[in-house]
Design an enzyme around this catalytic site. Structure first.
Site, short mmCIF file in Angstrom:
data_model
loop_
_atom_site.label_atom_id
_atom_site.label_comp_id
_atom_site.label_asym_id
_atom_site.label_seq_id
_atom_site.Cartn_x
_atom_site.Cartn_y
_atom_site.Cartn_z
N GLY A 183 32.38 19.84 20.25
CA GLY A 183 32.95 18.94 19.15
C GLY A 183 34.25 18.22 20.26
N ALA A 184 34.56 18.50 20.82
CA ALA A 184 35.73 18.27 21.77
C ALA A 184 36.30 17.19 22.44
CB ALA A 184 36.08 18.85 23.62
N SER A 188 37.81 29.69 9.84
CA SER A 188 38.22 29.64 9.34
C SER A 188 39.05 30.39 8.28
CB SER A 188 38.24 28.10 8.50
OG SER A 188 39.57 28.10 7.41
N TYR A 240 32.74 24.61 1.64
CA TYR A 240 34.23 24.96 2.88
C TYR A 240 34.20 26.37 3.40
CZ TYR A 240 36.61 24.40 6.83
OH TYR A 240 37.38 24.55 8.34
#
Length: 254
Positions: free
Chosen positions: A13-14, A145, A159
């Site tokens: 996911g870059a 996160s 999430y």
């Protein structure tokens, strides 16, 4: 800190945000890199050009990482191009949408789990043989996160749950893979503006209110997170494993 020159990196996911800037920082540190993307090639093309301008090797490839076969193919392509994998950066993830408890449908629930956890399982399993074969030890860095620490804001229940699971996954995996010389760590960013995540799911008013509670008095940047990931990645032969590095300006202190 270990030398990153000529280390072989696979990052997911870059295309933009934290993933893009992490790949850029790793390239500037001397790594060869294979860049996974899902939603656009502009960022990966820029990163490949940067690597080539520095005399290093880089390539990119598409995969839906919730699909096991596509993931395995992408990881194998990366290992073939790089000649192995020393460092794995599990960056893919997302909130999908803000939904309160009474609004959560089974399909949404499963999608959030797949995007944030199944992708990590598929990638790490596929990369494991190559990480085990890394001659000087290997390093995995997982993107968690602050929401996984604190529970997040209202509407981020699903999430936050998955990001808390990433923290536990990191600790468990570090115990399981240590015998193979593989270090496993995580980063837990707080408010990082300028990313697709916050551009889509955080209002300016909400961001301003959050910044008021940050002791350093500002939001974070993708570069802030990229430097931390690069440090943990460099510990391929180090003694840091099972740790989570919090990057939140002092909001969460542990």
């Amino acid at each position: 800190m270990g030398q990153l020159k000529n280390k072989k990196v696979f990052i997911t996911g870059a295309e933009q945000g934290i993933g893009f800037h992490t790949a850029k920082t790793l390239i500037e540190a001397g790594c060869d890199i294979y860049i996974h993307y899902f939603s656009g090639t502009e960022g990966p093309e820029e990163l490949v050009a940067l690597a080539k301008s520095l005399g290093q090797r880089a390539e990119f490839g598409y995969a839906n990482l919730t699909d096991r076969d596509e993931t395995t193919q992408c990881v194998n392509d990366a290992a073939e191009f790089l000649g192995g994998i020393d460092i794995l950066i599990n960056n893919v993830g997302g909130i999908i949408a803000r939904k309160w408890l009474g609004e959560i449908e089974p399909d949404y629930w499963q999608t959030v789990i797949d995007v944030n956890m199944t992708t990590m399982l598929n990638v790490t399993q596929s990369a494991l043989p190559y990480l085990k074969a890394a001659s000087d030890g290997a390093s995995i860095v997982n993107l968690a996160s602050l929401a996984g620490r604190s529970g997040g804001h209202a509407g981020s229940l699903s999430y936050s749950m998955t990001k808390g699971a990433v923290l536990t996954w990191t600790r468990s995996l570090s115990a399981e893979l240590g015998e193979f010389g593989i270090r496993v760590n995580a980063v837990a960013p707080g408010l990082i503006l300028g990313t697709r995540f916050h551009n889509q799911h955080t209002t300016q008013a909400s961001a301003d209110e959050t910044v008021k509670g940050i002791p350093l008095g500002r939001a974070g940047t993708s570069e802030d997170v990229a430097r931390a990931i690069t440090f943990l990645a460099s510990e391929y032969d180090g003694f840091i494993s099972g740790a989570t590095l919090d990057i939140n300006g002092g909001v969460y202190r542990m």
